[in-house]
Design an enzyme around this catalytic site. Structure first.
Site, PDB file in Angstrom:
ATOM      1  NE  ARG A  53      44.132  47.949  17.866  1.00 46.34           N
ATOM      2  CZ  ARG A  53      42.880  47.862  17.475  1.00 46.34           C
ATOM      3  NH1 ARG A  53      42.317  48.882  16.900  1.00 46.34           N
ATOM      4  NH2 ARG A  53      42.190  46.787  17.681  1.00 46.34           N
TER       5      ARG A  53
ATOM      6  NE  ARG B 204      32.433  43.661  14.107  1.00 45.34           N
ATOM      7  CZ  ARG B 204      33.683  44.053  14.300  1.00 45.34           C
ATOM      8  NH1 ARG B 204      34.660  43.166  14.305  1.00 45.34           N
ATOM      9  NH2 ARG B 204      33.964  45.325  14.481  1.00 45.34           N
TER      10      ARG B 204
ATOM     11  NE  ARG C  72      33.297  46.142  17.891  1.00 44.85           N
ATOM     12  CZ  ARG C  72      34.545  45.863  17.539  1.00 44.85           C
ATOM     13  NH1 ARG C  72      34.943  44.604  17.465  1.00 44.85           N
ATOM     14  NH2 ARG C  72      35.404  46.824  17.256  1.00 44.85           N
TER      15      ARG C  72
ATOM     16  CE  LYS D 192      42.724  43.510  13.828  1.00 45.36           C
ATOM     17  NZ  LYS D 192      41.756  44.250  12.964  1.00 45.36           N
TER      18      LYS D 192
ATOM     19  NE  ARG E 126      36.584  50.431  14.641  1.00 43.05           N
ATOM     20  CZ  ARG E 126      35.733  49.441  14.370  1.00 43.05           C
ATOM     21  NH1 ARG E 126      34.465  49.710  14.085  1.00 43.05           N
ATOM     22  NH2 ARG E 126      36.142  48.199  14.372  1.00 43.05           N
TER      23      ARG E 126
HETATM   24  P1  AP5 Z   1      36.395  40.515  12.337  1.00 42.60           P
HETATM   25  O1  AP5 Z   1      37.060  39.180  12.364  1.00 42.60           O
HETATM   26  O2  AP5 Z   1      35.643  40.952  13.551  1.00 42.60           O
HETATM   27  O3  AP5 Z   1      37.476  41.626  11.946  1.00 42.60           O
HETATM   28  P2  AP5 Z   1      38.602  42.300  12.849  1.00 42.60           P
HETATM   29  O4  AP5 Z   1      39.789  42.490  11.979  1.00 42.60           O
HETATM   30  O5  AP5 Z   1      38.817  41.530  14.122  1.00 42.60           O
HETATM   31  O6  AP5 Z   1      37.914  43.695  13.097  1.00 42.60           O
HETATM   32  P3  AP5 Z   1      37.655  44.554  14.427  1.00 42.60           P
HETATM   33  O7  AP5 Z   1      36.677  45.614  14.059  1.00 42.60           O
HETATM   34  O8  AP5 Z   1      37.296  43.699  15.615  1.00 42.60           O
HETATM   35  O9  AP5 Z   1      39.041  45.165  14.635  1.00 42.60           O
HETATM   36  P4  AP5 Z   1      39.380  46.433  15.336  1.00 42.60           P
HETATM   37  O10 AP5 Z   1      40.837  46.282  15.328  1.00 42.60           O
HETATM   38  O11 AP5 Z   1      38.861  47.704  14.829  1.00 42.60           O
HETATM   39  O12 AP5 Z   1      38.564  46.310  16.713  1.00 42.60           O
HETATM   40  P5  AP5 Z   1      39.020  45.914  18.180  1.00 42.60           P
HETATM   41  O13 AP5 Z   1      37.908  45.197  18.795  1.00 42.60           O
HETATM   42  O14 AP5 Z   1      40.370  45.311  18.192  1.00 42.60           O
HETATM   43  O15 AP5 Z   1      35.445  40.579  11.048  1.00 42.60           O
HETATM   44  C1  AP5 Z   1      34.607  41.690  10.816  1.00 42.60           C
HETATM   45  C2  AP5 Z   1      33.313  41.231  10.098  1.00 42.60           C
HETATM   46  O16 AP5 Z   1      33.678  40.740   8.804  1.00 42.60           O
HETATM   47  C3  AP5 Z   1      32.576  40.074  10.789  1.00 42.60           C
HETATM   48  O17 AP5 Z   1      31.187  40.253  10.624  1.00 42.60           O
HETATM   49  C4  AP5 Z   1      33.026  38.810  10.050  1.00 42.60           C
HETATM   50  O18 AP5 Z   1      32.023  37.816  10.042  1.00 42.60           O
HETATM   51  C5  AP5 Z   1      33.275  39.366   8.644  1.00 42.60           C
HETATM   52  N1  AP5 Z   1      34.388  38.707   7.967  1.00 42.60           N
HETATM   53  C6  AP5 Z   1      35.569  38.322   8.507  1.00 42.60           C
HETATM   54  N2  AP5 Z   1      36.357  37.763   7.564  1.00 42.60           N
HETATM   55  C7  AP5 Z   1      35.647  37.817   6.393  1.00 42.60           C
HETATM   56  C8  AP5 Z   1      35.924  37.393   5.053  1.00 42.60           C
HETATM   57  N3  AP5 Z   1      37.094  36.795   4.731  1.00 42.60           N
HETATM   58  N4  AP5 Z   1      34.985  37.611   4.111  1.00 42.60           N
HETATM   59  C9  AP5 Z   1      33.783  38.222   4.425  1.00 42.60           C
HETATM   60  N5  AP5 Z   1      33.462  38.614   5.688  1.00 42.60           N
HETATM   61  C10 AP5 Z   1      34.397  38.429   6.662  1.00 42.60           C
HETATM   62  O19 AP5 Z   1      39.185  47.365  18.845  1.00 42.60           O
HETATM   63  C11 AP5 Z   1      38.064  48.173  19.129  1.00 42.60           C
HETATM   64  C12 AP5 Z   1      38.537  49.451  19.826  1.00 42.60           C
HETATM   65  O20 AP5 Z   1      39.200  49.119  21.064  1.00 42.60           O
HETATM   66  C13 AP5 Z   1      39.551  50.291  19.061  1.00 42.60           C
HETATM   67  O21 AP5 Z   1      38.933  51.159  18.130  1.00 42.60           O
HETATM   68  C14 AP5 Z   1      40.240  51.036  20.198  1.00 42.60           C
HETATM   69  O22 AP5 Z   1      39.442  52.090  20.670  1.00 42.60           O
HETATM   70  C15 AP5 Z   1      40.308  49.977  21.287  1.00 42.60           C
HETATM   71  N6  AP5 Z   1      41.550  49.177  21.213  1.00 42.60           N
HETATM   72  C16 AP5 Z   1      41.646  47.840  20.975  1.00 42.60           C
HETATM   73  N7  AP5 Z   1      42.929  47.453  20.964  1.00 42.60           N
HETATM   74  C17 AP5 Z   1      43.661  48.579  21.200  1.00 42.60           C
HETATM   75  C18 AP5 Z   1      45.058  48.827  21.272  1.00 42.60           C
HETATM   76  N8  AP5 Z   1      45.979  47.848  21.110  1.00 42.60           N
HETATM   77  N9  AP5 Z   1      45.460  50.100  21.501  1.00 42.60           N
HETATM   78  C19 AP5 Z   1      44.585  51.107  21.693  1.00 42.60           C
HETATM   79  N10 AP5 Z   1      43.235  50.931  21.607  1.00 42.60           N
HETATM   80  C20 AP5 Z   1      42.788  49.676  21.362  1.00 42.60           C
END
Ligand code: AP5
Length: 214
Positions: free
Chosen positions: A88, A127, A160, A13, A171
């Site tokens: 979410r 990552r 991270r 994403k 997660r």
């Molecule tokens: P990446 O693009 O970073 O993937 P992502 O889907 O953004 O994954 P995240 O881990 O950031 O999502 P998340 O939802 O768990 O974390 P968030 O920060 O929102 O890609 C991942 C890796 O794969 C990278 O190394 C990339 O290079 C590689 N990659 C990408 N595409 C690829 C492909 N096609 N092929 C191969 N490799 C690829 O949330 C973190 C925490 O914050 C949560 O756990 C929660 O505690 C809190 N939080 C955030 N938002 C909320 C909310 N709305 N409500 C409550 N808590 C929240």
């Protein structure tokens, strides 16, 4: 253009949102990034969020809803936005409906990224991110030119805290329990497009553009 990117951790994403937002001149709103900045700055909100994030659990709805409400009211979101990682929970989705109604700004499309769990674990374990400029890398799939150094700004890359395997699996479980039901929520509104995100980044990006421009 007003979009929501839904999908499990590691589905890509953030990678795709960063690219599409830059190309279309719209705003990427990542609740994860905003929360991590708050943790780093040691604000009251960051202190409240930290324990949940470290454990792979969701931060309380009222905290993230407040973040999104403030961000969407900012001038930088006037041309359009991508909500990356929000909503979410059903409570967040219903609150977002109210916020968008207030702004007369309905969502154009919700893109649901799909990838199986095991490739997601590999993506997240490898990552690396640049805290200085937000650029993202992967030790195998998108390695930086120089190990541990950001190609874009020369900053030191970090892993991270929540990208450890045990937390990643928690997660994924939280996603299945709390967020996956939103697929039906948005399918019911007729705005959901499912996108297989298992292919390499460029192929996923091409499919994403076709989906949002359709
Ligand atoms: P990446 O693009 O970073 O993937 P992502 O889907 O953004 O994954 P995240 O881990 O950031 O999502 P998340 O939802 O768990 O974390 P968030 O920060 O929102 O890609 C991942 C890796 O794969 C990278 O190394 C990339 O290079 C590689 N990659 C990408 N595409 C690829 C492909 N096609 N092929 C191969 N490799 C690829 O949330 C973190 C925490 O914050 C949560 O756990 C929660 O505690 C809190 N939080 C955030 N938002 C909320 C909310 N709305 N409500 C409550 N808590 C929240």
């Amino acid at each position: 253009m007003r979009l929501i990117f839904l999908g499990p951790p590691g589905a890509g994403k953030g990678t795709q949102a960063q690219r599409l937002a830059a190309e279309r001149g719209i705003c990427q709103v990542s609740t994860g990034d905003i929360l991590r900045q708050a943790v780093k700055a040691g604000t009251a909100m960051g202190q409240r969020a930290k324990a949940c994030m470290d454990a792979g659990q969701l931060v309380p709805d009222d905290v993230v809803i407040g973040i999104v409400r403030d961000k969407l009211a900012a001038p930088e979101c006037a041309k359009g936005f991508i909500l990356d990682g929000f909503p979410r929970t059903t409570g967040q989705a219903e609150a977002l409906d109210g916020i968008l109604l207030d702004f007369s700004a309905p969502i154009d499309r919700v893109v649901a990224f799909t990838v199986d769990d095991e490739p997601l674990v590999a993506r997240l374990c490898g990552r690396r991110t640049c805290p200085a400029c937000g650029a993202m890398f992967h030790v195998d799939f998108a390695p930086p030119k120089q190990d541990g150094t950001c190609d874009r700004c020369g900053g030191a890359l970090v892993q991270r805290d929540d990208d450890r395997e045990a937390v990643i699996r928690d997660r994924l479980a939280v996603y299945a329990r709390s967020t996956r039901p939103l697929l039906d929520y948005y399918r019911g509104k007729g705005v959901l497009t499912a996108l297989s995100a298992a292919a390499p980044v460029d192929s996923v990006y091409a499919a994403l553009k076709a989906a949002v421009d359709a």
